[in-house]
Motif scaffolding. Structure first.
Motif, PDB file in Angstrom:
ATOM      1  N   VAL A  94      13.201  -1.723   3.218  1.00  0.00           N
ATOM      2  CA  VAL A  94      11.966  -1.442   2.483  1.00  0.00           C
ATOM      3  C   VAL A  94      11.464  -2.676   1.764  1.00  0.00           C
ATOM      4  O   VAL A  94      10.254  -2.938   1.706  1.00  0.00           O
ATOM      5  CB  VAL A  94      12.179  -0.279   1.483  1.00  0.00           C
ATOM      6  CG1 VAL A  94      10.971  -0.118   0.566  1.00  0.00           C
ATOM      7  CG2 VAL A  94      12.457   1.013   2.236  1.00  0.00           C
ATOM      8  N   TRP A 111       4.672  -6.184   0.826  1.00  0.00           N
ATOM      9  CA  TRP A 111       3.606  -5.212   1.030  1.00  0.00           C
ATOM     10  C   TRP A 111       2.884  -5.014  -0.291  1.00  0.00           C
ATOM     11  O   TRP A 111       3.453  -5.229  -1.362  1.00  0.00           O
ATOM     12  CB  TRP A 111       4.125  -3.898   1.614  1.00  0.00           C
ATOM     13  CG  TRP A 111       5.386  -3.340   1.025  1.00  0.00           C
ATOM     14  CD1 TRP A 111       6.661  -3.723   1.281  1.00  0.00           C
ATOM     15  CD2 TRP A 111       5.483  -2.249   0.075  1.00  0.00           C
ATOM     16  NE1 TRP A 111       7.561  -2.976   0.560  1.00  0.00           N
ATOM     17  CE2 TRP A 111       6.873  -2.052  -0.183  1.00  0.00           C
ATOM     18  CE3 TRP A 111       4.567  -1.429  -0.575  1.00  0.00           C
ATOM     19  CZ2 TRP A 111       7.336  -1.074  -1.057  1.00  0.00           C
ATOM     20  CZ3 TRP A 111       5.031  -0.448  -1.435  1.00  0.00           C
ATOM     21  CH2 TRP A 111       6.399  -0.280  -1.672  1.00  0.00           C
ATOM     22  N   GLU A 161       4.114   3.906   1.927  1.00  0.00           N
ATOM     23  CA  GLU A 161       4.610   2.694   2.568  1.00  0.00           C
ATOM     24  C   GLU A 161       6.124   2.735   2.756  1.00  0.00           C
ATOM     25  O   GLU A 161       6.657   2.318   3.797  1.00  0.00           O
ATOM     26  CB  GLU A 161       4.239   1.458   1.746  1.00  0.00           C
ATOM     27  CG  GLU A 161       2.743   1.340   1.412  1.00  0.00           C
ATOM     28  CD  GLU A 161       2.423   1.887   0.043  1.00  0.00           C
ATOM     29  OE1 GLU A 161       2.879   3.017  -0.265  1.00  0.00           O
ATOM     30  OE2 GLU A 161       1.724   1.204  -0.729  1.00  0.00           O
ATOM     31  N   GLN A 198       7.027   5.298   5.457  1.00  0.00           N
ATOM     32  CA  GLN A 198       6.753   4.783   6.795  1.00  0.00           C
ATOM     33  C   GLN A 198       7.836   3.812   7.245  1.00  0.00           C
ATOM     34  O   GLN A 198       8.260   3.813   8.408  1.00  0.00           O
ATOM     35  CB  GLN A 198       5.369   4.121   6.790  1.00  0.00           C
ATOM     36  CG  GLN A 198       4.816   3.792   8.173  1.00  0.00           C
ATOM     37  CD  GLN A 198       5.292   2.450   8.692  1.00  0.00           C
ATOM     38  OE1 GLN A 198       5.637   1.556   7.903  1.00  0.00           O
ATOM     39  NE2 GLN A 198       5.317   2.299  10.014  1.00  0.00           N
ATOM     40  N   ARG A 199       8.317   2.961   6.339  1.00  0.00           N
ATOM     41  CA  ARG A 199       9.354   2.013   6.704  1.00  0.00           C
ATOM     42  C   ARG A 199      10.680   2.699   6.995  1.00  0.00           C
ATOM     43  O   ARG A 199      11.452   2.244   7.848  1.00  0.00           O
ATOM     44  CB  ARG A 199       9.523   0.981   5.581  1.00  0.00           C
ATOM     45  CG  ARG A 199       8.446  -0.103   5.596  1.00  0.00           C
ATOM     46  CD  ARG A 199       8.406  -0.893   4.305  1.00  0.00           C
ATOM     47  NE  ARG A 199       7.523  -2.050   4.422  1.00  0.00           N
ATOM     48  CZ  ARG A 199       6.194  -1.984   4.395  1.00  0.00           C
ATOM     49  NH1 ARG A 199       5.607  -0.807   4.237  1.00  0.00           N
ATOM     50  NH2 ARG A 199       5.457  -3.073   4.503  1.00  0.00           N
TER      51      ARG A 199
END
Length: 377
Positions: free
Chosen positions: A297, A301, A272, A275-276
């Motif tokens: 970030v 999530w 995650e 990806q950010r």
């Protein structure tokens, strides 16, 4: 990108040497092989050449390698000389350069990891699964995630766990031995790779190997009724050859994998976060993604609270993670003084200054009495 083992040219060179030695009537001095298992000071080596009188040899390590400090690990490509074909023995004379190395579990030349978790018996532990994922991500290897014992849960429960892992950035295979579910996809992913199987005890790793290789005889345990956890059945790392090509490393289960030592490494272990960071950069280059301004970030999530817990755990042990706080001298320890200033003081020799316990003194006395009785008997 996963590394691919390419030892075919070396295998071919050894094979040519074997053929030349055979035609001239001489015994081949060295044989190339792969270390399948290590127990005590013995190594089980599978020979690469089909011309070898035996497919495997039980080997020891040459004293020259011991003096050099050269360790031999499961998965190592080694050269064996002086084989005793009748006794099935040999000696490892050289360890070829490794393309990768894992210390826990100790496996060389692996290029991907298979993480196995059970959907039931034992019940999946989200915190434990996350810790295993972080440990596997730190290696940089390709990750394969399998959810076993799917026949013990409903289709809705399977889909729920698959969706959860997809939210985390992973795709999971659903496996079931009674239903023969997911095995063909798994065989395709394992072919022509050296794969390390990891996961908690009792999730079905040994059963998975038994299903893939029916000819192998493995110990398969049960789940503890009292603690609801798996019992350890794999005692050491061992490689198994797949019929499709490739090797599978069975490893002992670990209930609590280790976290990375630095916050920067921890951040790279979350898909995650990766990806950010592809969408932009944080305001600070050394951002911990906690409370720093301009962080892209930080947000809502699913695994962000878990990331913060891991970050707090790492930052709570500065002496173990910060190299600048480590003592350069082995006989000196660091001590916090007034004002939080670190000072050094010498370490006492524990064997010289520490008093022996009464239990140790009693044991020494008992050993002395047994020796005296043996002398006078």
């Amino acid at each position: 990108m996963p590394c691919t083992l390419n030892v075919a040219p070396l295998f071919y060179e050894i094979e040519i040497n074997v053929m030349a030695a055979t035609e001239s009537g001489l015994a081949c001095p060295t044989w190339l092989g792969t270390v399948l298992a290590v127990q005590a000071n013995f190594y089980r080596v599978r020979l690469a050449s089909a011309m070898a009188p035996r497919p495997e040899l039980l080997c020891v390590r040459r004293s020259r390698l011991k003096k050099m400090g050269q360790q031999v690990m499961v998965g190592d490509q080694v050269q064996v000389d002086g084989p005793d074909w009748q006794g099935g023995r040999g000696a490892i004379a050289q360890v070829l350069p490794r393309q990768s190395e894992l210390l826990r579990p100790a496996v060389a030349n692996a290029d991907q990891i298979l993480l196995v978790f059970a959907l039931a018996d034992p019940e999946p532990d989200t915190h434990q699964i996350n810790r295993f994922l972080i440990t596997a991500e730190e290696t940089g290897f390709r990750l394969i995630i399998a959810l076993s014992k799917a026949d013990l849960v409903t289709p809705e429960q399977r889909n729920r766990w698959q969706s959860r892992l997809e939210d985390w950035g992973y795709r999971a295979l659903i496996l079931s031995v009674p239903q023969s579910l997911g095995w063909q996809d798994l065989r395709t992913l394992l072919a022509d790779h050296l794969t390390v199987i990891c996961g908690p005890s009792g999730v079905g790793k040994s059963s998975l190997i038994q299903y893939l290789m029916p000819d192998e005889s493995l110990r398969i345990g049960t789940v503890s009724e009292r603690w609801g956890r798996g019992k350890h059945t794999t005692r050491h790392v061992e490689l198994f050859a797949l019929t499709e090509g490739g090797l599978l490393a069975d490893t002992p289960g670990f209930n609590q994998p280790n976290l990375p030592k630095s916050p920067q490494t921890l951040a790279t272990c979350f898909p995650e976060i990766r990806q950010r960071l592809t969408l932009g950069t944080c305001h600070f280059q050394d951002c911990y993604h906690h409370h720093e301004p301009g962080c892209i970030v930080r947000g809502d999530w699913p695994r962000y609270p878990f990331y913060l817990d891991c970050l707090e755990t790492i930052q709570g042990q500065p002496l173990a993670s910060d190299p600048s706080l480590q003592s350069a001298e082995p006989n000196v320890k660091l001590k916090s003084g007034s004002g939080g200033k670190l000072t050094s003081e010498p370490l006492l020799d524990t064997k010289k200054y520490r008093r022996r316990s009464r239990r140790e003194q009693h044991q020494r006395l008992m050993d002395w009495q047994e020796r005296e009785e043996e002398i006078y008997d």
